[in-house]
Write an enzyme that holds these catalytic residues in place. Structure first.
Site, PDB file in Angstrom:
ATOM      1  N   ASN A  27      54.060  23.488  56.210  1.00  0.00           N
ATOM      2  CA  ASN A  27      52.897  22.877  55.574  1.00  0.00           C
ATOM      3  C   ASN A  27      52.302  21.784  56.460  1.00  0.00           C
ATOM      4  OD1 ASN A  27      53.481  24.523  53.388  1.00  0.00           O
ATOM      5  ND2 ASN A  27      54.743  22.970  52.406  1.00  0.00           N
ATOM      6  N   HIS A  65      53.458  23.496  62.009  1.00  0.00           N
ATOM      7  CA  HIS A  65      52.047  23.843  62.178  1.00  0.00           C
ATOM      8  C   HIS A  65      51.135  22.624  62.245  1.00  0.00           C
ATOM      9  CE1 HIS A  65      53.406  27.832  60.199  1.00  0.00           C
ATOM     10  NE2 HIS A  65      53.516  27.876  61.518  1.00  0.00           N
ATOM     11  N   ASP A  95      50.580  19.235  55.156  1.00  0.00           N
ATOM     12  CA  ASP A  95      50.438  18.009  54.363  1.00  0.00           C
ATOM     13  C   ASP A  95      51.596  17.053  54.664  1.00  0.00           C
ATOM     14  OD1 ASP A  95      52.703  18.399  52.365  1.00  0.00           O
ATOM     15  OD2 ASP A  95      51.559  20.238  52.003  1.00  0.00           O
ATOM     16  N   TYR A 103      38.462  21.352  57.335  1.00  0.00           N
ATOM     17  CA  TYR A 103      39.701  20.570  57.354  1.00  0.00           C
ATOM     18  C   TYR A 103      39.495  19.165  56.794  1.00  0.00           C
ATOM     19  CZ  TYR A 103      42.382  24.186  59.634  1.00  0.00           C
ATOM     20  OH  TYR A 103      43.052  25.363  59.892  1.00  0.00           O
TER      21      TYR A 103
END
Length: 227
Positions: free
Chosen positions: A87, A104, A89, A53
């Site tokens: 997403n 998420h 981001d 990650y």
């Protein structure tokens, strides 16, 4: 002001150069999902998960919002735009969107590995082993691993129930529980689906725009104003 609820998936971020979570070979950036994105993976090898990650976070921070992100942000001038994204981001926020719900999680934050409600903004690109939350547990990425509950699902469903328009952009609608959000959109609400490969949506009332997000969103906006 009319409200448009937009559900976005990996397809919109892919046009900014970010890999979708699972390629045709079943891998994510060369890693098996089971090795880097599950609670069991974290228990088995937290160093690997953390490294994975950290690498993804660097990619996110190097990426830039694309024309689809920017167009959705500009749409706020005429609509109450509520974005629900699968997403992890922050491209919607960097494009200027004000109301973004992350189903998420958000990779630019950390969270406690034992107390998931404790989350923190992250400076830089890395979470290091040995970095602890205020209660003394290891910090991990603020993302929902496969197999974990999706705590923001209920708030997302409540938002969908208030839609005057609804759009699905860059997602197959095959991944649950996110795909179930369509069921909360009121009957009769105009619905759009934008993707180069239109998913087999159950509701055939969707207006289908079979294009990438960067061009498809502009066509949807034109239809909203002139359709």
């Amino acid at each position: 002001m009319k409200r448009i609820v937009v559900l976005t998936g990996a397809g919109i971020s892919a046009e900014s150069g970010l890999q979708t979570f699972r390629g045709s070979d079943g891998l994510w950036e060369g890693y098996a999902i089971e090795d880097v994105a599950t609670p069991e993976a974290w228990q088995r090898n937290p160093v690997l998960v953390q490294r994975f990650y950290n690498e993804r976070r660097r990619s996110v921070l190097e990426a830039q919002p694309n024309a689809a992100h920017l167009a959705l942000a500009k749409l706020q001038e005429a609509f109450d735009v509520q974005i629900i994204t699968q997403n992890i981001d922050d491209l919607h926020e960097r494009a200027g969107s004000r109301h973004v719900l992350h189903l998420h999680g958000l990779i630019t934050r950390s969270q406690s590995s034992k107390f998931p409600w404790l989350t923190y903004p992250l400076e830089g690109t890395e979470i290091r082993m040995g970095e602890l939350c205020e209660n003394g547990s290891q910090l991990r990425p603020h993302v929902v691993f496969f197999g974990e509950p999706v705590p923001m699902l209920e708030p997302a469903a409540e938002i969908c129930a208030t839609a005057d328009y609804f759009a699905v952009i860059g997602t197959t609608l095959l991944v649950y529980p996110a795909a179930s959000l369509v069921d909360y959109v009121p009957a009769g609400v105009p619905r759009y689906v934008i993707d180069p490969q239109i998913p087999d949506v159950r509701d055939h009332s969707f207006i289908r725009i079979q294009e990438p997000a960067t061009t498809g969103v502009l066509k949807m906006i034109d239809d909203l104003f002139n359709g």
